[in-house]
Design an enzyme around this catalytic site. Structure first.
Site, mmCIF file in Angstrom:
data_model
loop_
_atom_site.group_PDB
_atom_site.id
_atom_site.type_symbol
_atom_site.label_atom_id
_atom_site.label_comp_id
_atom_site.label_asym_id
_atom_site.label_seq_id
_atom_site.Cartn_x
_atom_site.Cartn_y
_atom_site.Cartn_z
ATOM 1 C CD GLU A 52 32.097 21.729 -105.318
ATOM 2 O OE1 GLU A 52 32.135 22.171 -104.146
ATOM 3 O OE2 GLU A 52 33.125 21.610 -106.024
ATOM 4 C CG PHE A 114 44.197 13.336 -106.414
ATOM 5 C CD1 PHE A 114 44.405 13.793 -105.117
ATOM 6 C CD2 PHE A 114 43.802 14.250 -107.387
ATOM 7 C CE1 PHE A 114 44.235 15.130 -104.797
ATOM 8 C CE2 PHE A 114 43.630 15.592 -107.077
ATOM 9 C CZ PHE A 114 43.844 16.031 -105.774
ATOM 10 C CD GLN A 115 40.260 16.292 -106.500
ATOM 11 O OE1 GLN A 115 40.018 16.318 -107.701
ATOM 12 N NE2 GLN A 115 40.301 17.375 -105.748
ATOM 13 C CE LYS A 164 40.768 13.937 -116.694
ATOM 14 N NZ LYS A 164 41.814 14.596 -115.901
ATOM 15 C CG MET A 477 13.773 25.798 -84.435
ATOM 16 S SD MET A 477 12.200 26.417 -83.817
ATOM 17 C CE MET A 477 11.295 26.662 -85.336
HETATM 18 C C1 LIG Z 1 22.820 22.022 -91.808
HETATM 19 C C2 LIG Z 1 22.069 22.086 -90.533
HETATM 20 N N1 LIG Z 1 22.736 22.085 -89.361
HETATM 21 C C3 LIG Z 1 22.061 22.170 -88.188
HETATM 22 C C4 LIG Z 1 20.691 22.244 -88.183
HETATM 23 C C5 LIG Z 1 19.925 22.332 -86.869
HETATM 24 N N2 LIG Z 1 19.224 23.628 -86.783
HETATM 25 C C6 LIG Z 1 17.914 23.764 -87.100
HETATM 26 S S1 LIG Z 1 17.375 25.341 -87.001
HETATM 27 C C7 LIG Z 1 18.883 25.870 -86.494
HETATM 28 C C8 LIG Z 1 19.116 27.323 -86.178
HETATM 29 C C9 LIG Z 1 19.077 28.174 -87.381
HETATM 30 O O1 LIG Z 1 19.546 29.454 -87.034
HETATM 31 P P1 LIG Z 1 19.205 30.708 -87.912
HETATM 32 O O2 LIG Z 1 19.577 30.466 -89.317
HETATM 33 O O3 LIG Z 1 19.797 31.906 -87.286
HETATM 34 O O4 LIG Z 1 17.622 30.742 -87.861
HETATM 35 P P2 LIG Z 1 16.633 31.181 -86.677
HETATM 36 O O5 LIG Z 1 16.089 29.934 -86.078
HETATM 37 O O6 LIG Z 1 17.435 31.982 -85.705
HETATM 38 O O7 LIG Z 1 15.579 31.982 -87.358
HETATM 39 C C10 LIG Z 1 19.788 24.804 -86.414
HETATM 40 C C11 LIG Z 1 21.196 24.928 -85.960
HETATM 41 C C12 LIG Z 1 20.047 22.212 -89.446
HETATM 42 N N3 LIG Z 1 18.716 22.241 -89.554
HETATM 43 N N4 LIG Z 1 20.754 22.169 -90.595
#
Ligand SMILES: Cc1ncc(C[n+]2csc(CCOP(=O)(O)OP(=O)(O)O)c2C)c(N)n1
Ligand SMILES: [Mg+2]
Length: 578
Positions: A52, A114-115, A164, A477
């Site tokens: 979803e 349920f759900q 529903k 990052m």
């Molecule tokens: C759903 C979610 N979980 C955690 C984060 C924290 N977060 C921000 S950037 C990042 C790393 C992303 O890794 P990647 O997709 O490999 O991108 P890169 O920075 O390596 O280009 C994380 C864990 C987030 N923004 N969103």
């Protein structure tokens, strides 16, 4: 027009009447009555996604590529809660979507049936508005209202949760319904006194900046912005949500402001004496430490949402209105002013910033691939007519910095929420909304693993998107912050302690896509060209890049924009008069 039918039939009929052609979703018990008439609809195509969350982001991508309301559908409980992330994302980025969820039968609501999940309660703070419908007679009117609210004023997500038994019961279908929205009257016409006031400040200013946000494209006002910018000669910065709203190639464009903005854009805002904010939020990722943001600037702030004005930074001239009307009126008011601003000294200063601090990056001596180079080549070979989506992380920032955007709405990403997993399903939705446009998802290896199952949807539904995985083997990052602020203690950011798990090429092939891999700079062009030649199935390119590439410039979180670094430990030298 009146006709007897079930609530579910009325729902589908109402969706047809409001012009829905695509719905992304997954069925289940509570929403099942709606899926039965949906099966017969010749107007509404239902796209069966694999999760979803993918349905919600696809609806966002569709909305942003078309300018229309995107639609997603899910069953009660876990189906509905899986939509929470895209709903929150759409709320932060003002994306018009309608989420339709099935709810347990009205008699069972509140019994932990349920759900059962109280999805209207859960999403109350992250929807522009939401409805719980228990009477079948209310379904057509509620759908009409939901689409109206999502699309008008400041756009945003609206949830319609339908019990529903309301879907199953008989009702009399009437169209058009009479909407009952007392108190919902978004202001679109700006106040003329405020516009005149703004024009005076523009004439008086010595160092003005046009700070352009996502609201300008949402108002479809890129043409007005260009005219206004050229009329006044004021420099322009475009936020992450506004990339493409003003052409990158235009000489008045200084780039993106904020945490990973260009030195000229950040420096211009800090030194400005007048900031004209158009469809912006003065978000912390733009302002840095708020108390030190643009200390000498008067603020003109135009936004359709009065709640944004003076929320973070006091507006000297508040303007509530639709950016298309605001900018048109500003153009007329500036023409009416007998005085014209003189910004020649300002431009001398800004041109010096541009010459001294151009965009750049480090290459690696071991011959491995720099991610920024991949972006530059994508920009050159794919060009500005494509739509690019991005995940969240370093690759997102490089996509914002190193791809040249010339057209509004061609960079679709998760700005406010920063939702990993956004890129791929958003690309799918964008491609379905704009099938003749080339759509590239620029994704991180971490983000990709959150929603890559929608490749199955893309292959089966015939949606030939292209995915560039910027594979640095890391949650890059986060790793960058560990490098800079946590003494290089890389706690839980290495995704490949066992190398090549998963193998993205094999994974792509398992989903019926073409999988390509590129590890060396000399192969980048040929790989991109090959991907561009394949248009019958999705293509996934695994660009294996160096794990140590970093995003620069950077303003460390919570610090002043004056502390911007254009490379590690390298701060710009501002002019002596500052
Ligand atoms: C759903 C979610 N979980 C955690 C984060 C924290 N977060 C921000 S950037 C990042 C790393 C992303 O890794 P990647 O997709 O490999 O991108 P890169 O920075 O390596 O280009 C994380 C864990 C987030 N923004 N969103
Ligand atoms: Mg990564």
């Amino acid at each position: 027009m009146t006709e007897q039918m079930t609530g579910a039939q009325a729902l589908v009929r109402a969706l047809e009447h409001v012009g829905v052609d695509t719905v992304f979703g997954i069925p289940g018990g509570a929403i099942l009555p709606a899926y039965d008439p949906l099966y017969d609809s010749a107007k509404v195509r239902h796209v069966l996604v694999r999760h979803e969350q993918g349905a919600g982001h696809a609806a966002q991508g569709y909305a942003q590529a078309t300018g229309r309301v995107g639609v997603c559908m899910a069953t009660s409980g876990p189906g509905a809660t899986n939509l929470v992330t895209p709903i929150a994302d759409a709320y932060m980025d003002s994306v018009p979507i309608v989420a339709i969820t099935g709810q347990v039968a009205s008699a069972a609501i509140g019994t932990d049936a349920f759900q059962e999940a109280d999805i209207s309660g859960i999403t109350m703070p992250i929807t522009k508005h939401n409805f719980l419908v228990i009477n079948p007679d209310d379904i057509p009117r509620t759908i009409a209202e939901a689409f109206h609210i999502a699309a008008t004023g400041r756009p945003g997500p609206v949830l319609v949760d339908i019990a529903k038994d309301a879907l199953q019961a008989m009702t009399t279908f009437q169209w058009p319904p009479v909407m009952q929205l007392p108190g919902y009257r978004p202001v679109t016409r700006p106040h003329s006194k405020q516009i005149r006031e703004a024009a005076k400040l523009i004439a008086d200013a010595k160092r003005p900046v046009l700070y352009v946000g996502g609201g300008v494209h949402k108002a479809r006002a890129a043409a007005e912005l260009l005219e206004f910018a050229e009329l006044t000669g004021i420099p322009v910065v475009t936020t992450l949500m506004a990339r493409g709203t003003f052409p990158d190639s235009h000489r008045q464009h200084l780039g993106m402001p904020g945490m990973h903005g260009s030195v000229p854009a950040v420096g211009a805002l800090q030194r400005s004496d007048l900031i004209i904010g158009l469809g912006v939020r003065f978000d912390d990722r733009v302002t840095g430490q708020l108390s030190t943001f643009a200390p000498h600037a008067k603020i003109v702030h135009a936004d359709i949402d009065p709640a944004e004005i003076s929320k973070n930074r006091h507006a000297d001239v508040p303007i509530v209105g639709d950016c298309k009307e605001v900018i048109s009126d500003l153009i007329a008011a500036v023409r009416n002013e007998d005085r014209k601003g003189d910004y020649s000294e300002w431009w001398t200063q800004l041109d010096a910033y541009r010459a001294t601090y151009p965009r750049g990056y480090d290459e690696f001596e071991d011959g491995s691939l720099a991610p920024q180079y991949v972006m530059e080549r994508l920009s050159a070979l794919v060009g500005p007519d494509a739509i690019y989506t991005a995940g969240v992380g370093q690759h997102q920032m490089w996509a914002a910095q190193f791809i040249g955007y010339e057209n509004p709405g061609t960079f679709i990403n998760s700005g406010g929420a920063g939702t990993m997993g956004f890129a791929l399903p958003a690309a799918m939705g964008a491609k379905m909304g704009s099938p003749d446009t080339t759509v590239w998802a620029i994704d991180g290896d971490g983000c990709f693993q959150m929603t890559n199952q929608e490749l199955a949807t893309c292959t089966i539904e015939g949606v030939p998107i292209k995915v560039a995985i910027i594979n640095n083997g890391n949650l890059g990052m986060v790793r960058q912050w560990q490098t800079l602020f946590y003494n290089q203690r890389y706690s839980n950011t290495d995704l490949q302690t066992v190398r090549r798990i998963p193998d993205f090429v094999k994974l792509a092939e398992a989903y019926g896509c073409v999988g390509l891999r590129c590890e060396r700079p000399e192969d980048v062009d040929a790989t991109i060209k090959k991907a561009m030649e394949i248009n019958d199935v999705p293509v996934v390119v695994d660009f294996v890049v160096h794990q140590d590439a970093m995003v620069w410039p950077m303003v460390a979180a919570g610090t002043s924009n004056d502390e911007i670094k254009f490379a590690r430990d390298m701060a710009p030298v501002w002019d002596s008069e500052d």
